[in-house]
Design a protein around this motif. Sequence first.
Motif, mmCIF file in Angstrom:
data_model
loop_
_atom_site.group_PDB
_atom_site.id
_atom_site.type_symbol
_atom_site.label_atom_id
_atom_site.label_comp_id
_atom_site.label_asym_id
_atom_site.label_seq_id
_atom_site.Cartn_x
_atom_site.Cartn_y
_atom_site.Cartn_z
ATOM 1 N N LEU A 30 23.987 -55.821 56.281
ATOM 2 C CA LEU A 30 23.117 -56.852 56.860
ATOM 3 C C LEU A 30 23.179 -56.869 58.378
ATOM 4 N N ASP A 31 24.276 -56.376 58.957
ATOM 5 C CA ASP A 31 24.403 -56.315 60.409
ATOM 6 C C ASP A 31 23.429 -55.311 61.030
ATOM 7 N N LEU A 32 22.812 -54.476 60.206
ATOM 8 C CA LEU A 32 21.834 -53.503 60.692
ATOM 9 C C LEU A 32 20.461 -54.138 60.924
ATOM 10 N N TYR A 33 20.298 -55.371 60.475
ATOM 11 C CA TYR A 33 19.013 -56.059 60.531
ATOM 12 C C TYR A 33 19.042 -57.182 61.566
ATOM 13 N N ALA A 34 17.916 -57.375 62.216
ATOM 14 C CA ALA A 34 17.751 -58.461 63.179
ATOM 15 C C ALA A 34 17.545 -59.775 62.428
ATOM 16 N N PRO A 35 17.975 -60.889 63.012
ATOM 17 C CA PRO A 35 17.790 -62.189 62.358
ATOM 18 C C PRO A 35 16.326 -62.525 62.084
ATOM 19 N N GLU A 36 15.403 -61.969 62.856
ATOM 20 C CA GLU A 36 13.973 -62.248 62.660
ATOM 21 C C GLU A 36 13.324 -61.265 61.683
ATOM 22 N N LEU A 37 14.109 -60.610 60.877
ATOM 23 C CA LEU A 37 13.639 -59.603 59.926
ATOM 24 C C LEU A 37 12.448 -60.067 59.087
ATOM 25 N N ILE A 38 11.501 -59.145 58.916
ATOM 26 C CA ILE A 38 10.444 -59.285 57.919
ATOM 27 C C ILE A 38 10.670 -58.136 56.936
ATOM 28 N N ILE A 81 8.897 -42.351 65.900
ATOM 29 C CA ILE A 81 8.328 -42.649 67.214
ATOM 30 C C ILE A 81 9.239 -43.683 67.863
ATOM 31 N N ALA A 82 9.715 -43.380 69.059
ATOM 32 C CA ALA A 82 10.641 -44.313 69.709
ATOM 33 C C ALA A 82 10.429 -44.333 71.212
ATOM 34 N N SER A 83 10.590 -45.526 71.766
ATOM 35 C CA SER A 83 10.664 -45.697 73.212
ATOM 36 C C SER A 83 12.045 -46.291 73.485
ATOM 37 N N LYS A 84 12.289 -46.673 74.702
ATOM 38 C CA LYS A 84 13.626 -47.192 75.030
ATOM 39 C C LYS A 84 13.938 -48.526 74.357
ATOM 40 N N GLU A 85 12.910 -49.259 73.945
ATOM 41 C CA GLU A 85 13.132 -50.608 73.397
ATOM 42 C C GLU A 85 12.699 -50.796 71.950
ATOM 43 N N VAL A 86 11.737 -50.008 71.452
ATOM 44 C CA VAL A 86 11.218 -50.182 70.089
ATOM 45 C C VAL A 86 11.049 -48.825 69.416
ATOM 46 N N ALA A 87 11.078 -48.856 68.076
ATOM 47 C CA ALA A 87 10.917 -47.623 67.310
ATOM 48 C C ALA A 87 10.180 -47.912 66.009
ATOM 49 N N SER A 88 9.411 -46.930 65.575
ATOM 50 C CA SER A 88 8.731 -46.961 64.287
ATOM 51 C C SER A 88 9.118 -45.675 63.570
ATOM 52 N N GLU A 89 9.625 -45.816 62.342
ATOM 53 C CA GLU A 89 10.059 -44.636 61.594
ATOM 54 C C GLU A 89 9.579 -44.737 60.159
ATOM 55 N N PHE A 111 9.386 -45.490 52.893
ATOM 56 C CA PHE A 111 9.783 -46.610 53.752
ATOM 57 C C PHE A 111 9.096 -46.500 55.106
ATOM 58 N N HIS A 112 8.996 -47.633 55.754
ATOM 59 C CA HIS A 112 8.512 -47.718 57.130
ATOM 60 C C HIS A 112 9.293 -48.845 57.784
ATOM 61 N N THR A 113 10.022 -48.524 58.838
ATOM 62 C CA THR A 113 10.789 -49.542 59.558
ATOM 63 C C THR A 113 10.332 -49.613 61.008
ATOM 64 N N TYR A 114 10.495 -50.799 61.563
ATOM 65 C CA TYR A 114 10.339 -51.016 62.993
ATOM 66 C C TYR A 114 11.661 -51.568 63.473
ATOM 67 N N ALA A 115 12.173 -50.998 64.543
ATOM 68 C CA ALA A 115 13.457 -51.442 65.085
ATOM 69 C C ALA A 115 13.284 -51.812 66.550
ATOM 70 N N ARG A 116 14.186 -52.655 67.007
ATOM 71 C CA ARG A 116 14.187 -53.083 68.409
ATOM 72 C C ARG A 116 15.605 -52.926 68.943
ATOM 73 N N ILE A 124 16.994 -53.201 62.756
ATOM 74 C CA ILE A 124 15.722 -53.179 62.046
ATOM 75 C C ILE A 124 15.106 -54.580 62.085
ATOM 76 N N CYS A 125 13.854 -54.666 62.516
ATOM 77 C CA CYS A 125 13.133 -55.942 62.577
ATOM 78 C C CYS A 125 12.126 -56.077 61.432
ATOM 79 N N VAL A 126 11.521 -54.970 61.044
ATOM 80 C CA VAL A 126 10.563 -54.945 59.940
ATOM 81 C C VAL A 126 10.964 -53.795 59.029
ATOM 82 N N ASP A 127 11.054 -54.085 57.738
ATOM 83 C CA ASP A 127 11.461 -53.082 56.751
ATOM 84 C C ASP A 127 10.525 -53.184 55.557
#
Length: 157
Positions: A30-38, A81-89, A111-116, A124-127
């Motif tokens: 669960l520590d891999l996920y952001a509190p605002e997870l969707i 796809i990743a930049s310094k602050e966000v990623a889509s995988e 799967f499709h994740t968005y991370a910040r 991970i913010c969206v999973d």
Amino acid sequence: MDIDLLRWLNNDIWHPFRLAYSKLDVSAFLDLYAPELIRAGGPAKQVFGFADYSDQTEKWFAEFADRGSSVTISFRFVERIASKEVASERGIFQIVSKRADGDERTFYGRFHTYARRTHERWRICVDYDTDERTATLEEEFLVAVDVDDVEAFSAQT
């Protein structure tokens, strides 16, 4: 594509994800996920936030442990796809579950994740995942790019 960013994502998310999953370590997972997870999709085709996902994960890991079962997960990617602050995988996962009696089953899904990146680490913010059953999913998994082959994505723009 900066392959160092992908290595960082691997070190912050994907390698710890596999380890926590195999150890049924709810806290590390669960520590891999952001509190605002969707969180969306899955077998139940639901959408919910971190609290509900946490409850669901705790119950699921406990059921495995109580039965003496084990589970592993592997990831292969079709897009990173990743930049310094966000990623889509996006990719395909393989789950292998083994019961205490030795019965083993393999499942695949997309799967499709968005991370910040916050506070110098990725979460991970969206999973989203789907358990759609297609005849080619195993083959797609095998031809997709291994998590550690970050150079395969260096030519992406």
